[in-house]
Design a protein around this motif. Sequence first.
Motif, PDB file in Angstrom:
ATOM      1  N   SER A 135      16.351  34.906  46.679  1.00 32.33           N
ATOM      2  CA  SER A 135      17.601  35.294  47.355  1.00 32.33           C
ATOM      3  C   SER A 135      18.644  35.065  46.261  1.00 32.33           C
ATOM      4  N   GLY A 136      19.702  34.973  46.332  1.00 40.47           N
ATOM      5  CA  GLY A 136      20.737  34.743  45.370  1.00 40.47           C
ATOM      6  C   GLY A 136      22.079  35.764  45.503  1.00 40.47           C
ATOM      7  N   HIS A 137      21.390  36.994  45.716  1.00 40.44           N
ATOM      8  CA  HIS A 137      22.693  37.965  45.795  1.00 40.44           C
ATOM      9  C   HIS A 137      23.659  37.923  47.186  1.00 40.44           C
ATOM     10  N   ARG A 138      24.931  38.085  46.589  1.00 36.72           N
ATOM     11  CA  ARG A 138      25.853  38.180  47.827  1.00 36.72           C
ATOM     12  C   ARG A 138      25.969  39.399  48.732  1.00 36.72           C
ATOM     13  N   GLY A 139      25.474  40.539  48.005  1.00 36.50           N
ATOM     14  CA  GLY A 139      25.237  41.819  48.619  1.00 36.50           C
ATOM     15  C   GLY A 139      23.582  42.211  48.665  1.00 36.50           C
ATOM     16  N   ASP A 140      23.609  43.402  49.146  1.00 35.82           N
ATOM     17  CA  ASP A 140      22.204  44.177  49.140  1.00 35.82           C
ATOM     18  C   ASP A 140      21.503  44.137  47.863  1.00 35.82           C
ATOM     19  N   VAL A 141      20.163  43.739  47.695  1.00 38.31           N
ATOM     20  CA  VAL A 141      19.389  44.103  46.577  1.00 38.31           C
ATOM     21  C   VAL A 141      19.214  45.496  46.458  1.00 38.31           C
ATOM     22  N   CYS A 142      19.474  46.157  45.335  1.00 41.07           N
ATOM     23  CA  CYS A 142      19.522  47.600  45.060  1.00 41.07           C
ATOM     24  C   CYS A 142      18.144  48.045  44.615  1.00 41.07           C
ATOM     25  N   ARG A 143      17.863  47.375  43.352  1.00 45.89           N
ATOM     26  CA  ARG A 143      16.561  47.355  42.625  1.00 45.89           C
ATOM     27  C   ARG A 143      16.173  46.031  42.080  1.00 45.89           C
ATOM     28  N   PHE A 144      14.810  46.074  42.076  1.00 48.51           N
ATOM     29  CA  PHE A 144      14.234  44.971  41.455  1.00 48.51           C
ATOM     30  C   PHE A 144      12.965  45.411  40.599  1.00 48.51           C
ATOM     31  N   THR A 145      12.410  44.744  39.576  1.00 47.34           N
ATOM     32  CA  THR A 145      11.209  44.989  38.833  1.00 47.34           C
ATOM     33  C   THR A 145      10.391  43.735  38.632  1.00 47.34           C
ATOM     34  N   LEU A 146       9.093  43.772  38.353  1.00 39.89           N
ATOM     35  CA  LEU A 146       8.236  42.538  38.001  1.00 39.89           C
ATOM     36  C   LEU A 146       7.807  42.649  36.468  1.00 39.89           C
ATOM     37  N   THR A 147       7.909  41.195  36.126  1.00 37.98           N
ATOM     38  CA  THR A 147       6.838  41.008  34.619  1.00 37.98           C
ATOM     39  C   THR A 147       5.764  40.177  35.325  1.00 37.98           C
ATOM     40  N   ASP A 148       4.923  39.566  34.373  1.00 39.06           N
ATOM     41  CA  ASP A 148       3.797  38.767  34.630  1.00 39.06           C
ATOM     42  C   ASP A 148       4.362  37.409  35.493  1.00 39.06           C
ATOM     43  N   SER A 149       5.529  36.991  34.883  1.00 40.76           N
ATOM     44  CA  SER A 149       5.894  35.795  35.218  1.00 40.76           C
ATOM     45  C   SER A 149       7.280  35.661  36.114  1.00 40.76           C
ATOM     46  N   HIS A 150       7.884  37.002  36.105  1.00 39.51           N
ATOM     47  CA  HIS A 150       9.258  36.952  36.947  1.00 39.51           C
ATOM     48  C   HIS A 150       9.638  38.165  37.654  1.00 39.51           C
ATOM     49  N   ASP A 157      26.258  43.589  44.422  1.00 35.66           N
ATOM     50  CA  ASP A 157      27.313  42.475  43.887  1.00 35.66           C
ATOM     51  C   ASP A 157      27.571  42.639  42.419  1.00 35.66           C
ATOM     52  N   GLY A 158      26.743  43.462  41.637  1.00 35.17           N
ATOM     53  CA  GLY A 158      26.760  43.773  40.048  1.00 35.17           C
ATOM     54  C   GLY A 158      25.877  42.551  39.408  1.00 35.17           C
ATOM     55  N   LYS A 159      25.385  41.697  40.461  1.00 31.77           N
ATOM     56  CA  LYS A 159      24.644  40.520  39.565  1.00 31.77           C
ATOM     57  C   LYS A 159      23.375  41.004  39.190  1.00 31.77           C
ATOM     58  N   ILE A 160      22.535  40.460  38.127  1.00 31.45           N
ATOM     59  CA  ILE A 160      21.257  40.611  37.688  1.00 31.45           C
ATOM     60  C   ILE A 160      20.875  39.195  37.596  1.00 31.45           C
ATOM     61  N   LEU A 161      19.681  39.099  38.625  1.00 30.76           N
ATOM     62  CA  LEU A 161      19.120  37.580  38.596  1.00 30.76           C
ATOM     63  C   LEU A 161      17.636  37.641  38.171  1.00 30.76           C
ATOM     64  N   VAL A 162      17.187  36.701  37.353  1.00 29.07           N
ATOM     65  CA  VAL A 162      15.750  36.675  36.994  1.00 29.07           C
ATOM     66  C   VAL A 162      15.418  35.406  37.661  1.00 29.07           C
ATOM     67  N   HIS A 163      14.270  35.562  38.432  1.00 29.41           N
ATOM     68  CA  HIS A 163      13.632  34.731  39.422  1.00 29.41           C
ATOM     69  C   HIS A 163      12.250  34.600  38.761  1.00 29.41           C
ATOM     70  N   ASN A 164      11.986  33.134  38.540  1.00 28.73           N
ATOM     71  CA  ASN A 164      10.482  32.762  38.332  1.00 28.73           C
ATOM     72  C   ASN A 164       9.615  33.033  39.556  1.00 28.73           C
ATOM     73  N   ARG A 165       8.532  33.735  39.317  1.00 30.84           N
ATOM     74  CA  ARG A 165       7.770  33.820  40.376  1.00 30.84           C
ATOM     75  C   ARG A 165       6.852  32.832  40.932  1.00 30.84           C
ATOM     76  N   ARG A 166       6.726  31.858  40.374  1.00 29.70           N
ATOM     77  CA  ARG A 166       6.271  30.659  40.898  1.00 29.70           C
ATOM     78  C   ARG A 166       7.344  29.732  41.597  1.00 29.70           C
ATOM     79  N   GLY A 167       8.267  30.178  41.681  1.00 29.08           N
ATOM     80  CA  GLY A 167       9.394  29.447  42.660  1.00 29.08           C
ATOM     81  C   GLY A 167      10.266  28.254  41.827  1.00 29.08           C
ATOM     82  N   HIS A 168      10.271  28.342  40.547  1.00 28.31           N
ATOM     83  CA  HIS A 168      10.778  27.383  39.586  1.00 28.31           C
ATOM     84  C   HIS A 168      12.382  27.637  39.240  1.00 28.31           C
TER      85      HIS A 168
END
Length: 393
Positions: A135-150, A157-168
């Motif tokens: 989570s972390g967006h103030r509006g709907d998630v429009c798109r997302f993609t995956l890498t090996d770790s993120h 909301d115009g944001k781009i968030l990089v999440h650690n897939r291991r939850g860190h």
Amino acid sequence: MLSNLPEEVLYQILSNLDYKSLSRLSQVCRTIHQFVNRDAVWRKIAKELLNTGITRHGRDIYPHVPLKERVKMSQNWYNGVCKIAITLKWKIKLLPWLQLDGDALFLSQAAEIGAYHLRQDRGGRHTRNLVAVFSGHRGDVCRFTLTDSHLISGGSDGKILVHNRRGHGRVELLGHNQEVNCLDARGGLIVSGSRDRTARVRYIWTSSSTVPRDTVALYDRVWSVAISPALSSFVTGTACCENFSPLRVWDVESCECVSSLGEEFRRGAGVLDMVFETPHQLYTCGYDTYIRLWDLRLSPRKCVMEWEEPHDSALYCLQTDGNHMIASGSSYYGVVRLWDKRQSKCLKYFQLTTDRVSSPVYCLRFSSSHLYAAIATALHALDFRRNAQDLLC
């Protein structure tokens, strides 16, 4: 006596058999059965069939699944034999997006992205367990993609968030002035496109990665982007509301336009999805109802091949198996279509909604055995394992 032959000779003999003959031969004796079950025996046959995981260049996408089993399931994909079930359902109409990574499925619902672990129960049914929420967006998630770790997401909301897939934790990048309609990430590079008529390019793991390295003005809403596997270029697809091609190829280093693809696009024929199959081959789809294959080594004026949606519906999404199969999602009645690239007409189609309730297929992804399709109120799973064990007997 057949089992006493040298392996090289036996491979040569078996390479001339079709899949039914190989399956019957495997029932002769235990020794032959063990030999015929080797992936190397089925590789030549698998390369000519749909969605066996063997790409055009010989790479194996699903090495953990025996190739003989994938050849069996391929017959179900070709014949449209599957069991359709609703895996998840919600009440509010959304614009979901999904990604599949092995036995993990990621699905966006409003401002959150859920990660589900897929597994089979004792009865062979496919089940899913929610294991993480991003989570972390103030509006709907429009798109997302995956890498090996993120996991990298763009929101309304115009944001781009990089999440650690291991939850860190997560890192917020400087996004766009309006909603992020599309993004792609490959080899540490992120390219995003927005309703604010710009595309932004950045590298993830640099000291200045929170701000874009370059901003490209496109003078039209950006609906789709894709980074070449060679990391030397990227392609943008726009809404086609201006007097230029909606498909343009850009150099990664200079961010200058290298070429424009196609000509005589009708106004409003925006490109909604695209995928690179090789560094030179690009598949696109959108409002003009066509799937198109472009070879970036040839003349940019005309595509190499094209497939037309027979009911004149916009095409919201597509995916290829890296060889002969394309799956596409249409704008009406939740229609998923399977295409054999060697044929001009649709191979099979599945309608996921009723005539009274219509929804686009916003996103689809498939494995060797399942296809997942996200519509406005549900996630559907098409299981192609059905009766696979009986097909080659």
